[in-house]
Scaffold this active site. Structure first.
Site, PDB file in Angstrom:
ATOM      1  N   TYR A 251       5.241  34.988  10.012  1.00 31.62           N
ATOM      2  CA  TYR A 251       6.409  35.311   9.205  1.00 31.62           C
ATOM      3  C   TYR A 251       7.643  34.520   9.604  1.00 31.62           C
ATOM      4  O   TYR A 251       8.619  34.462   8.840  1.00 31.62           O
ATOM      5  CB  TYR A 251       6.720  36.814   9.276  1.00 31.62           C
ATOM      6  CG  TYR A 251       5.814  37.646   8.410  1.00 31.62           C
ATOM      7  CD1 TYR A 251       6.154  37.954   7.099  1.00 31.62           C
ATOM      8  CD2 TYR A 251       4.596  38.124   8.896  1.00 31.62           C
ATOM      9  CE1 TYR A 251       5.318  38.706   6.293  1.00 31.62           C
ATOM     10  CE2 TYR A 251       3.749  38.879   8.104  1.00 31.62           C
ATOM     11  CZ  TYR A 251       4.116  39.168   6.801  1.00 31.62           C
ATOM     12  OH  TYR A 251       3.283  39.916   6.009  1.00 31.62           O
TER      13      TYR A 251
ATOM     14  N   ARG B  38       3.984  36.918  -5.174  1.00 23.57           N
ATOM     15  CA  ARG B  38       2.820  37.500  -4.528  1.00 23.57           C
ATOM     16  C   ARG B  38       2.430  38.857  -5.136  1.00 23.57           C
ATOM     17  O   ARG B  38       1.265  39.232  -5.125  1.00 23.57           O
ATOM     18  CB  ARG B  38       3.080  37.638  -3.027  1.00 23.57           C
ATOM     19  CG  ARG B  38       1.814  37.864  -2.231  1.00 23.57           C
ATOM     20  CD  ARG B  38       2.065  37.736  -0.748  1.00 23.57           C
ATOM     21  NE  ARG B  38       2.048  36.347  -0.313  1.00 23.57           N
ATOM     22  CZ  ARG B  38       2.323  35.967   0.929  1.00 23.57           C
ATOM     23  NH1 ARG B  38       2.661  36.862   1.829  1.00 23.57           N
ATOM     24  NH2 ARG B  38       2.264  34.698   1.276  1.00 23.57           N
TER      25      ARG B  38
ATOM     26  N   CYS C 242       2.128  47.764  12.814  1.00 24.67           N
ATOM     27  CA  CYS C 242       2.029  46.549  12.010  1.00 24.67           C
ATOM     28  C   CYS C 242       0.722  45.862  12.374  1.00 24.67           C
ATOM     29  O   CYS C 242       0.409  45.720  13.563  1.00 24.67           O
ATOM     30  CB  CYS C 242       3.207  45.608  12.273  1.00 24.67           C
ATOM     31  SG  CYS C 242       3.101  44.062  11.315  1.00 24.67           S
ATOM     32  N   ASP C 243      -0.021  45.411  11.371  1.00 24.65           N
ATOM     33  CA  ASP C 243      -1.332  44.805  11.641  1.00 24.65           C
ATOM     34  C   ASP C 243      -1.271  43.294  11.796  1.00 24.65           C
ATOM     35  O   ASP C 243      -2.280  42.648  12.052  1.00 24.65           O
ATOM     36  CB  ASP C 243      -2.337  45.185  10.551  1.00 24.65           C
ATOM     37  CG  ASP C 243      -1.969  44.650   9.176  1.00 24.65           C
ATOM     38  OD1 ASP C 243      -1.020  43.859   9.065  1.00 24.65           O
ATOM     39  OD2 ASP C 243      -2.633  45.032   8.199  1.00 24.65           O
TER      40      ASP C 243
ATOM     41  N   ASN D  33       6.367  49.503   5.125  1.00 23.18           N
ATOM     42  CA  ASN D  33       7.161  48.301   5.372  1.00 23.18           C
ATOM     43  C   ASN D  33       8.570  48.411   4.800  1.00 23.18           C
ATOM     44  O   ASN D  33       8.820  49.274   3.968  1.00 23.18           O
ATOM     45  CB  ASN D  33       6.442  47.094   4.749  1.00 23.18           C
ATOM     46  CG  ASN D  33       5.534  46.398   5.741  1.00 23.18           C
ATOM     47  OD1 ASN D  33       5.894  46.235   6.903  1.00 23.18           O
ATOM     48  ND2 ASN D  33       4.358  45.985   5.297  1.00 23.18           N
TER      49      ASN D  33
ATOM     50  N   HIS E 147       7.549  41.055  12.797  1.00 23.69           N
ATOM     51  CA  HIS E 147       7.560  39.880  11.924  1.00 23.69           C
ATOM     52  C   HIS E 147       8.509  38.804  12.450  1.00 23.69           C
ATOM     53  O   HIS E 147       8.986  37.955  11.690  1.00 23.69           O
ATOM     54  CB  HIS E 147       7.932  40.242  10.482  1.00 23.69           C
ATOM     55  CG  HIS E 147       6.831  40.952   9.759  1.00 23.69           C
ATOM     56  ND1 HIS E 147       6.907  41.275   8.428  1.00 23.69           N
ATOM     57  CD2 HIS E 147       5.615  41.402  10.183  1.00 23.69           C
ATOM     58  CE1 HIS E 147       5.789  41.893   8.058  1.00 23.69           C
ATOM     59  NE2 HIS E 147       4.994  41.978   9.109  1.00 23.69           N
TER      60      HIS E 147
END
Length: 441
Positions: free
Chosen positions: A264, A284, A172-173, A149, A202
């Site tokens: 996102y 996070r 990207c999942d 990322n 995103h």
């Protein structure tokens, strides 16, 4: 099923996601058979926390596979068919800066969006460039499946730096995870759902959702999300901060309900609200360290000195690992399975930038990803995407040219920043803590 076996390298094998990835590889070993797995990381101590578990699981369930753990780049990349790449350059320490420094200026503190995504992208581009050059010094045929990322910046940067390389596939999942959540809401198997989708990574929207019989379930799904809080398929396993990102899909759709947004987009549409809810000293990265990472490391510690899996749970992942293995399988055996893919636009969205890396539905086979034609997009979405594309492009050019002005322009363009005074302040802060990774002039 008798398929050719492969050697894979897991680059970034110190990631807490790796033990679950091994579980997915074992689950799919008939579909994607292997003869060797190379675990590679520059941090041997962190990788070592999971080595006993990884070795025991493979010895128990796949004993014929050769297992290698290494910190040597040449050993990792010289003889391999696929690289499953998931680097976190700078590890948790730099991620903490990405998430906390922006909050000092009232800006979103997130690792892939906003200033944090800029900082992370600048670090990732350097490491990915080094990796691709090393891999290609040995082989032009090795597939690099990149999960590093922020995928949007990394994908565009790799395209700019290696325009002739056709064996780099960026993944990207998040759309895959959303499809799994949609299938739960609709009570339909995910394998039967086919999306129509457009955007940047995103930063995209679902516009239709068909089943394999041609029935469109989009209106039913849209109506549900407009009138209910959105919860992921595995809500009971998610931390509160993740659940909050899904709830704001409902909030977004109170204003714009034509399409279903990726989660996102909340960072770009509701930044002030998100900042107000954020704790500048606990983000996070801290949450992940105290929950998912701790749980994985504690599970892996159970394997130390053991010869059997008795009393040790088998870790798997329904999104990240599953997607990675399914993509590799689709390439290896030319299956042309359908995914939401990151590809160069080249007219898929005719009224958008040709060289942008767009995210659309498509297929993956032996020649990589092929996106489906989407068609023209309306001014609202085009304007949003052009702004985001300009930010991503300037970030990549700032890295390639070591150009401070382009970095400042990129951050000022980002919808989470806008104010050039804040853009300069956070850029200077990031440059101060990132000298080991990038430096601008």
């Amino acid at each position: 099923m008798n398929r050719q076996k492969h050697t894979i390298t897991i680059a970034g094998a110190g990631s807490a996601r790796v033990p679950a990835l091994i579980g997915n590889l074992i689950e799919m070993k008939e579909r994607f058979p292997l003869d060797k797995i190379i675990f590679y990381d520059i941090d041997n101590e962190r990788m070592g926390k999971m080595e006993a578990y990884d070795r025991l699981v493979l010895k128990t369930f796949w004993p014929e596979v050769e297992v290698v753990f290494t910190t040597d780049m040449d050993e990792a990349y010289s003889r391999t068919d696929f690289i499953f790449c998931q680097m976190r350059v700078g590890k948790g320490a730099m991620r903490s800066y990405d998430e906390k420094l922006p909050l000092k200026y009232g800006l979103v503190g997130q690792e892939t969006c906003g200033p944090g995504g800029f900082s992370y992208g600048m670090r990732s581009l350097g490491a990915m460039k080094e990796m691709v050059e090393k891999v290609r010094s040995y082989s032009k045929d090795t597939w690099i499946l990149n999960y590093t990322n922020p995928a949007a910046i990394v994908a565009y940067g790799l395209e700019r730096m290696f325009p002739e390389d056709t064996r780099i596939l960026n993944l990207c999942d998040q759309p895959f995870s959303l499809m799994k959540s949609f299938s739960k809401i609709l009570e339909l198997p995910q394998e039967q759902l086919r999306a129509r989708y457009f955007g940047l990574n995103h930063f995209g929207w679902f516009t239709d959702l068909f089943d394999t019989d041609g029935n469109n379930h989009f209106d039913r799904l849209r109506d549900y999300l407009k009138n209910h809080d959105f919860k992921p398929f595995n809500a009971e396993q998610r931390a509160k901060s993740w659940l909050d990102t899904y709830v704001r899909v409902n909030q977004y759709m109170q204003y714009f309900d034509e399409y279903i947004p990726t989660t996102y987009l909340q960072y770009y549409f509701f930044p002030e609200e998100i900042v107000a809810e954020s704790n500048p000293s606990y983000t996070r990265v801290d949450e992940a360290r105290e929950t998912r990472e701790r749980e994985v490391f504690e599970t892996c510690a159970l394997a130390e000195g053991k010869d059997t899996m008795d009393g040790i749970p088998m870790l798997t992942n329904q999104v990240f690992g599953k997607l990675m293995v399914e993509v590799a399988e689709s390439i290896a055996y030319d299956l042309h399975k359908e995914f939401i893919v990151l590809v160069k636009n080249n007219g898929l969205i005719p009224n958008f930038e040709e060289d942008a890396i767009v995210e659309v539905a498509g297929t993956i086979g032996k020649n990589g990803a092929q996106g489906y034609y989407f068609g023209e997009i309306s001014p609202f979405y085009k304007g949003l995407m052009e702004n985001q594309y300009a930010y991503e492009r300037l970030t990549v050019e700032a890295f390639m040219e070591q150009n401070y002005t382009k970095a400042l322009q990129a951050l000022t363009l980002n919808r989470t920043v806008i104010d050039p005074r804040k853009a300069k302040a956070i850029l200077d802060d990031f440059q101060q803590v990132s000298r080991d990774y990038w430096n601008l002039k």
